[in-house]
Motif scaffolding. Structure first.
Motif, PDB file in Angstrom:
ATOM      1  N   ASP A 264      33.197  42.131  45.306  1.00  0.00           N
ATOM      2  CA  ASP A 264      33.199  41.896  43.861  1.00  0.00           C
ATOM      3  C   ASP A 264      32.838  43.184  43.135  1.00  0.00           C
ATOM      4  O   ASP A 264      32.274  44.115  43.724  1.00  0.00           O
TER       5      ASP A 264
ATOM      6  N   GLY B  29      36.344  38.353  45.172  1.00  0.00           N
ATOM      7  CA  GLY B  29      35.835  37.577  44.044  1.00  0.00           C
ATOM      8  C   GLY B  29      35.437  36.172  44.402  1.00  0.00           C
ATOM      9  O   GLY B  29      35.752  35.228  43.672  1.00  0.00           O
TER      10      GLY B  29
ATOM     11  N   GLY C 292      38.548  45.057  43.581  1.00  0.00           N
ATOM     12  CA  GLY C 292      39.320  44.397  44.627  1.00  0.00           C
ATOM     13  C   GLY C 292      40.581  45.120  45.019  1.00  0.00           C
ATOM     14  O   GLY C 292      41.239  44.737  45.997  1.00  0.00           O
TER      15      GLY C 292
ATOM     16  N   VAL D 117      42.312  35.066  41.455  1.00  0.00           N
ATOM     17  CA  VAL D 117      41.853  36.448  41.332  1.00  0.00           C
ATOM     18  C   VAL D 117      42.999  37.403  40.999  1.00  0.00           C
ATOM     19  O   VAL D 117      42.849  38.308  40.180  1.00  0.00           O
TER      20      VAL D 117
ATOM     21  N   HIS E 143      43.856  38.754  37.545  1.00  0.00           N
ATOM     22  CA  HIS E 143      42.897  39.637  36.866  1.00  0.00           C
ATOM     23  C   HIS E 143      43.192  41.118  37.096  1.00  0.00           C
ATOM     24  O   HIS E 143      42.551  41.965  36.469  1.00  0.00           O
TER      25      HIS E 143
ATOM     26  N   SER F  17      41.835  35.021  48.614  1.00  0.00           N
ATOM     27  CA  SER F  17      41.406  35.024  47.218  1.00  0.00           C
ATOM     28  C   SER F  17      41.845  33.734  46.551  1.00  0.00           C
ATOM     29  O   SER F  17      42.823  33.114  46.954  1.00  0.00           O
TER      30      SER F  17
END
Length: 346
Positions: A36, A21, A65, A83, A86, A80
């Motif tokens: 992504d 990401g 991911g 990220v 998420h 990362s």
């Protein structure tokens, strides 16, 4: 607007790896492929990225991911920033990153600290919550924040994965404030070896289910040894500005080795060398500080930290014991001695 690069990432993330990401306005400056969910430029995240700096970071691998179509043990590091929160199932994501790493590879994650972001009013996500998400194979759309953490929460998760899932990991560093934006924290984990062929995600879910009754239902606490790791990371990390001046600093440090200096100056020089990754010089200056101030426990404590990070528990234990012996009031050394002694006696 561009955020600065992370000196800590440059210290640990060597070779070629993946960024999960990635965003143009938040660069790491590393040799990475960007992973992504989509390579479209009209997604919510890409539009924000373009608004922030006028461009978007190209996507090299279109994939979730936590399910990346690349070979096992093919990457030197996975990095990362903002990220991990998420992922509906962060354990699955960390297992996928582990799968992709070569032995010796690095997971480098900057995670938003809920008390320093818009999530400050959200309840902390407990370890039990994350374990249940893993056992139940939680799913979602990866758009919003599924979890809300402070530093100890992710450290507790990593230690649980090491203890319960028997991940072959070592915590290399923990920074309560990241060195890019400052509203997150950083955890750096090194993969020591590959998992066995029979330790796939489904097998590890079953192992987690068998051990679920031992998982605390409340927020992270020191009872699980969290601060054993934190206390072994007492030396502060060097800011980005010093990292950018690294060549001149290295030359200055080399010349300082030959100069007469005080114990306090030797200790400071050792700390600087440690944070710049010049371990040989760090040892030199800590040893000089110890000889110049034999009743100061800090140099011995710091030598113990270096020995611990090298995996030499016996030497670390000896240094921490010497620190406590010459400086009984040195609380860091006392905690470190107790932590390493407990590890060595297991």
């Amino acid at each position: 607007m561009f955020f600065r690069e992370s000196a800590l990432a440059h210290k640990f993330c060597r070779g070629a790896g993946l960024e999960i990401g990635g965003a143009a306005h938040n660069p790491f400056g590393l040799d990475t492929l960007n992973v992504d969910m989509s390579d479209r430029l009209d997604t919510e995240f890409k539009l924000e990225e373009i608004k922030a700096c006028g461009k978007a970071l190209p996507v090299d691998v279109v994939a979730p991911g936590d399910d990346i179509p690349l070979p096992d043990a093919s990457q030197d590091f996975v990095v990362s920033s903002h990220v991990l929160e998420h992922f509906p199932d962060p354990v699955k994501a960390l297992l996928e990153w582990d799968r992709l790493l070569k032995p010796g590879g690095i997971i480098f994650a900057i995670v938003p600290h809920k008390e320093r972001t818009m999530d400050r009013d959200q309840p902390r996500t407990t370890l039990r919550h994350m374990v249940e998400d893993f056992i139940d194979a939680a799913g979602g759309d990866f758009i919003g924040h599924y979890h809300f953490w402070i530093t100890e929460d992710i450290l507790e998760l990593v230690l649980w994965m090491i203890e319960t899932l028997e991940m072959k990991w070592k915590v290399e560093a923990v920074a309560d404030a990241d060195d890019k934006v400052g509203n997150g924290f950083t955890i750096v984990v090194r993969k020591l070896a590959n998992r066995r062929a029979d330790e796939g995600v489904e097998e590890l879910r079953q192992k987690a289910a068998r051990g679920r009754r031992d998982v605390s239902a409340g927020p992270a606490s020191t009872a699980r040894g969290l601060f054993e790791v934190l206390e072994l990371q007492k030396l502060p990390f060097v800011p980005t500005e010093l990292h950018e001046a690294f060549p001149s600093l290295k030359e200055l440090i080399e010349s300082l080795r030959e100069e007469p200096i005080s114990a306090a100056m030797a200790l400071k020089a050792g700390e600087l060398c440690f944070n710049l990754g010049i371990t040989r010089n760090a040892v030199h200056f800590f040893e000089r500080a110890a000889s110049l101030a034999p009743t100061d426990g800090d140099p011995f404590n710091n030598l113990g930290v270096i020995s611990f990070q090298r995996g030499d528990l016996a030497a670390a234990r000896e240094y921490f014991a010497r620190a406590v012996n010459v400086d009984p009031g040195n609380e860091n050394a006392r905690k470190n001695l107790a932590a390493v002694s407990a590890m060595a006696d297991r």
